[in-house]
Design a protein around this motif. Structure first.
Motif: not given
Length: 523
Positions: A150-153, A158-162
């Motif tokens: 999870p990273t800042g959205g 909600i947003r994720f770094a892959v």
């Protein structure tokens, strides 16, 4: 680069997890690994949502899932119902680990939403084979299981770094080479689902080191796990360091008052620059390195740490880069440096102007990052979710290199305030306000203004109720140019910060806009 299964086998039998039963960890990891590899479809690329609060359980499940070539989605157990709903709709996991996530998964199914949560029949997991991963995810050239962090959205999304095992290990290798240490021992008080906590596990477990996992509140209360910290790296965010230093000061004052009531003659006041033997500050000063990141640190906090001989290492990095890519070494910090240090071996940082031209020394510009640890993109996808080749990333940060190759971070481009045609960076104003000693916390933002374009606004927590905006403004007269001083001052009880110490600026702006009509402007 060793794969997770090889490392798991190599470390089997090691007593590495301080404060927990390491053999219980290995037994659990082995049991989970067997279950993940069992029929009917052992070749399926399973997606697992991991949100367990217990550190031993979390880490055992994580490494077992990596060893079994599963896709892993790290989750914050404290997400709200609305956030859980977003995650389940996006991820559609095959398995769910963690009680909070299981409860929310059952809630989603009960509401009639189509989710692939724990307990579904094997047929559902066969719908996505190892040859057909989630088509919405940006994929590296060679198909490999992803690790979503999870990273800042924005806008509450909600947003994720892959990431992959390879990107995380590139960060470990860069850290190991930069600090010239192996094994790497870590003392973790940060969330394991966050990149700042996860990478401490990765560094220690993959290099043969030891790991302490302790809630920050326990550390703040004096729990030190009976550990000699001299060979350990401790990671903190600025607000945590501030609380440890302030807690020590409050404790010393309380003890002084207690002793004064027992003696007719006042006791001498100790030199506040010297750590008391056995104190938290003295204990912090014994660490090999105290990594400081997650948010910009203010100058008086750095000065306090330096005066106590704490071996601080301010860092620059983010979820997208799998933690730090630039770090100031402790000896440089103690010798007076206050920048972000040199770039780690696995990364490259270039400073460019808006046209893309590379800038010279001491010229402020946009930071562009190339790194072996760089994420492959975002999930859910954004227009720039698939990074170009060669892979590069331009965050919102502005900075410059000095003549000695040290990186200086000036601030965020989007946080820049333009007032009366002048550019003002909140970090500078916040540091000056903190240095007055009249506030506990502060966030500086720009509010739309017909006359100035943007009016500098300070949302702050005063050290006491009798502190007035005028007194703070007066204290700034020698440290800030007039155009940089806030025109609006709003006192609050608390500022919205996340677990990593970052201020939620949109929330602060909303608070300020609601209160602004009742706030007196100061010229």
């Amino acid at each position: 680069m060793a794969d997770p299964l090889t490392i798991l086998k190599q470390r089997s039998g090691d007593d590495w997890l301080v404060g927990y039963d390491s053999q219980e960890f290995f037994a659990l990891a082995e049991r989970v690994l067997v279950e993940l590899r069992s029929p009917p479809n052992s070749e399926a690329l399973l997606t697992i949502l991991l949100a367990d609060r217990n550190p031993l359980t979390f880490l055992a499940h994580f490494i077992a899932a990596c060893a079994a070539n599963c896709c892993i989605v790290l989750a914050n157990p404290d997400w709200t119902k609305a956030e859980w709903q977003q995650v389940f709709e996006l991820v559609q996991p095959d398995l769910v680990w963690g009680e909070e996530a299981k409860v929310e998964g059952r809630r989603q199914r009960a509401g009639g939403r189509r989710q692939k949560a724990e307990g579904k029949e094997a047929a559902s997991s066969q719908q996505r084979s190892s040859a057909s991963p989630n088509p919405l995810l940006p994929q590296p050239p060679v198909l490999t299981p992803y690790i979503l962090i999870p990273t800042g959205g924005t806008s509450g999304k909600i947003r994720f770094a892959v990431h992959t095992w390879e990107t995380l290990m590139a960060s470990v290798e860069g850290f190991r080479e930069y600090f010239e240490v192996e094994p790497i021992n870590s003392f973790c008080v940060l969330p394991l689902y966050h990149v700042s906590g996860l990478m401490q596990f990765m560094r220690s477990f993959t290099t043969g080191g030891k790991l302490v996992v302790l809630p920050f509140k326990a550390l703040e209360a004096g729990d030190r796990s009976n550990l000699n910290p001299e060979d350990f790296f401790l990671s903190l965010v600025p607000t945590q360091l501030q609380r440890l230093l302030d807690g020590e000061s409050r404790g010393q004052k309380a003890e002084g008052r207690r002793q004064e009531t027992q003696h007719s003659t006042p006791l001498p006041t100790p030199d506040s620059r010297l750590p008391t033997p056995g104190s938290s500050i003295a204990w912090l000063a014994r660490f090999h390195t105290v990594l400081l990141g997650g948010a910009p640190a203010w100058s008086d906090l750095l000065d306090r740490a330096r005066s106590q001989r704490i071996r601080l290492a301010p860092t620059y990095g983010m979820t997208e880069t799998a933690s730090q890519i630039a770090t100031l070494k402790p000896d440089d910090f103690l010798n007076g440096q206050t920048n972000a240090g040199h770039v780690l071996p696995h990364a490259q940082i270039i400073i460019r102007n808006p046209s893309g031209d590379i800038l010279k020394t001491d010229q402020i510009g946009n930071i562009t990052i190339q790194a072996k640890s760089l994420a492959w993109g975002y999930f859910p996808p954004t227009p720039d979710s698939r990074l170009p080749t060669p892979r590069s990333f331009q965050p919102d940060d502005l900075g410059y290199f000095d003549a000695n190759g040290y990186l200086h971070i000036v601030g965020r481009q989007s946080d820049k305030i333009i007032t009366g045609g002048e550019n003002v960076f909140p970090a500078e104003v916040e540091a000056a306000i903190r240095s007055t000693g009249l506030v506990q916390d502060v966030c500086v933002i720009g509010i739309s203004d017909r006359h100035w374009g943007q009016a500098i606004t300070a949302v702050y927590i005063p050290i006491s109720a009798d502190i007035s905006p005028t007194s703070i403004q007066t204290a700034l007269s020698d440290t800030l140019s007039k155009f940089k001083r806030p025109k609006h001052w709003l006192a609050v009880d608390r500022l919205p910060r996340n677990a990593q110490g970052k201020v939620n600026r949109p929330q602060v702006e909303a608070i300020a806009k609601m209160a602004l009509p009742t706030v007196l402007a100061i010229d």
